[in-house]
Write an enzyme that holds these catalytic residues in place. Structure first.
Site, short mmCIF file in Angstrom:
data_model
loop_
_atom_site.label_atom_id
_atom_site.label_comp_id
_atom_site.label_asym_id
_atom_site.label_seq_id
_atom_site.Cartn_x
_atom_site.Cartn_y
_atom_site.Cartn_z
N GLU A 116 0.95 -1.23 0.01
CA GLU A 116 -0.12 0.13 0.08
C GLU A 116 0.89 1.26 -0.03
O GLU A 116 0.42 2.35 0.19
CB GLU A 116 -0.90 0.05 1.17
CG GLU A 116 -1.83 -1.27 1.39
CD GLU A 116 -3.15 -1.15 0.17
OE1 GLU A 116 -2.95 -0.38 -0.62
OE2 GLU A 116 -3.46 -2.36 0.38
N HIS A 139 -3.14 2.38 8.20
CA HIS A 139 -3.92 1.74 7.52
C HIS A 139 -4.22 0.65 8.43
O HIS A 139 -3.10 0.03 8.74
CB HIS A 139 -3.81 1.47 6.20
CG HIS A 139 -4.62 0.50 5.51
ND1 HIS A 139 -5.85 0.59 5.42
CD2 HIS A 139 -4.43 -0.85 5.23
CE1 HIS A 139 -6.51 -0.60 5.05
NE2 HIS A 139 -5.74 -1.46 4.76
N HIS A 141 -7.64 -2.67 9.76
CA HIS A 141 -8.78 -3.34 9.51
C HIS A 141 -9.78 -3.26 10.66
O HIS A 141 -10.08 -4.45 11.31
CB HIS A 141 -8.54 -4.57 8.92
CG HIS A 141 -7.77 -4.72 7.79
ND1 HIS A 141 -7.29 -5.81 7.29
CD2 HIS A 141 -7.51 -3.74 6.81
CE1 HIS A 141 -6.35 -5.53 6.35
NE2 HIS A 141 -6.53 -4.41 5.97
N GLU A 169 -17.69 12.78 22.49
CA GLU A 169 -16.66 13.41 21.81
C GLU A 169 -16.09 13.41 20.62
O GLU A 169 -15.21 13.82 19.77
CB GLU A 169 -15.38 13.19 22.94
CG GLU A 169 -15.71 13.79 24.24
CD GLU A 169 -14.71 13.54 25.47
OE1 GLU A 169 -13.59 12.99 25.06
OE2 GLU A 169 -15.08 14.08 26.34
N HIS A 210 -13.06 -2.78 3.55
CA HIS A 210 -11.71 -2.94 3.58
C HIS A 210 -11.38 -2.72 4.94
O HIS A 210 -10.50 -3.40 5.71
CB HIS A 210 -11.14 -2.57 2.59
CG HIS A 210 -9.34 -3.01 2.54
ND1 HIS A 210 -8.62 -3.34 1.20
CD2 HIS A 210 -8.49 -2.95 3.49
CE1 HIS A 210 -7.34 -3.63 1.71
NE2 HIS A 210 -7.37 -3.37 2.69
P1 13P Z 1 0.80 -5.35 3.23
O1 13P Z 1 1.00 -6.70 3.88
O2 13P Z 1 1.20 -5.29 1.61
O3 13P Z 1 1.01 -4.05 4.04
O4 13P Z 1 -0.79 -5.23 2.98
C1 13P Z 1 -1.51 -5.44 3.91
C2 13P Z 1 -3.06 -4.67 3.86
O5 13P Z 1 -3.68 -4.43 4.74
C3 13P Z 1 -3.31 -4.50 2.43
O6 13P Z 1 -4.54 -3.50 2.36
ZN ZN Z 2 -5.74 -3.47 4.12
#
Ligand code: 13P
Ligand code: ZN
Length: 271
Positions: A116, A139, A141, A169, A210
């Site tokens: 990413e 980033h 999840h 808040e 995602h």
């Molecule tokens: P990477 O292992 O390449 O960092 O990817 C993980 C991920 O969350 C892809 O969106």
């Molecule tokens: Zn991801």
């Protein structure tokens, strides 16, 4: 030269990835972090003239030429960063051509930066254009945020508004709201460009079905943004199927923003 394993930026990466793993946000290799470093910070721990490898990035990041980042590796598990930072992290510098990353430390097993990287570096460029002090792009999840993606409209105003209603808040923590992208193919320049476009306006961007991106000046600020969204999403998921008896009204949210001196997206409120 000081031991890089004790560098505050390596310690912060270890602590943050461990924390995110512990929260269940980063299964397997899920998630990635990039952290902009000063040359002076890096030079205290590494000979910055010694390039271990050059890795093409596949996109142009010329405005970041000469800049240093510590970045999580692709395919690497957040669970493992703490016990082996040198394999799971890398310190890179963007070469003058803008399309090559020079590896100065890390990815010891021959690995490379996150898939990413386009979304990360393009987001850094976008955030730096509106906030020269931005340093972190994250980033992940987060479970409830992701769950909410399946049952709530993926509309920026509606998504932000619902989260603002879930914790008093929220509007103070992310008054600028949340950008939302539809499901897109991850790891591509296209999702990177779309994310960066949103990052000019928002510090938080949901990738439909995602995960989420956050950006901030420090690791704590960035983590705190995502943590607050995730807490609100959890409350939403705990209550969405139950009869709603109470809510925080738009006028009340506006008065919170005023009291804390933050400028909220008033077009996301119905005043
Ligand atoms: P990477 O292992 O390449 O960092 O990817 C993980 C991920 O969350 C892809 O969106
Ligand atoms: Zn991801």
């Amino acid at each position: 030269m000081k031991n890089i394993l004790n560098a505050p930026f390596v310690r912060e990466m270890c602590e943050t990835t461990a924390n995110m793993y512990r929260l269940g946000w980063d299964e397997r290799n899920g998630g990635n972090i990039s952290y902009l470093l000063d040359e002076g910070e890096v030079a205290a721990y590494l000979d910055v003239r010694k390039v271990l490898r050059e890795i093409p990035t596949g996109f142009d990041a010329k405005p970041l030429a000469g800049k240093y980042f510590i970045v999580t590796g692709t395919g690497k598990y957040f669970k493992n960063v703490e016990k082996d930072p040198e394999t799971n992290l890398g310190v890179i510098r963007i070469k003058e051509d803008g399309t090559t990353a020079q590896l100065l430390w890390g990815y010891r097993d021959g690995g490379r930066f996150t898939s990413e990287l386009p979304a990360h570096l393009m987001s850094h460029m976008a955030r730096l254009s509106v906030d020269p002090e931005n340093r972190v792009v994250m980033h992940t999840h987060p479970t409830h945020t992701l769950a909410m993606n399946y049952v709530h409209e993926l509309d920026e105003k509606k998504f932000t508004h619902t989260l603002w209603e879930m914790c008093t808040e929220c509007i103070v923590v992310f008054p600028d709201g949340i950008g939302v992208l539809p499901w897109m193919l991850c790891g591509t320049n296209a999702i990177g460009e779309a994310t960066a476009e949103k990052m000019k306006e928002f510090r938080l961007v949901v990738w439909g079905m995602h995960g989420i991106y956050g950006a901030g000046r420090t690791m704590d600020e960035t983590f705190g943004l995502i943590e607050t969204v995730e807490k609100a999403a959890q409350i939403y998921m705990l209550t969405a199927h139950l009869p709603r008896k109470n809510t925080i009204r738009d006028g009340e949210m506006k008065s919170l923003a005023d009291l804390f001196g933050v400028k909220c997206r008033e077009d996301f409120l119905d005043l």
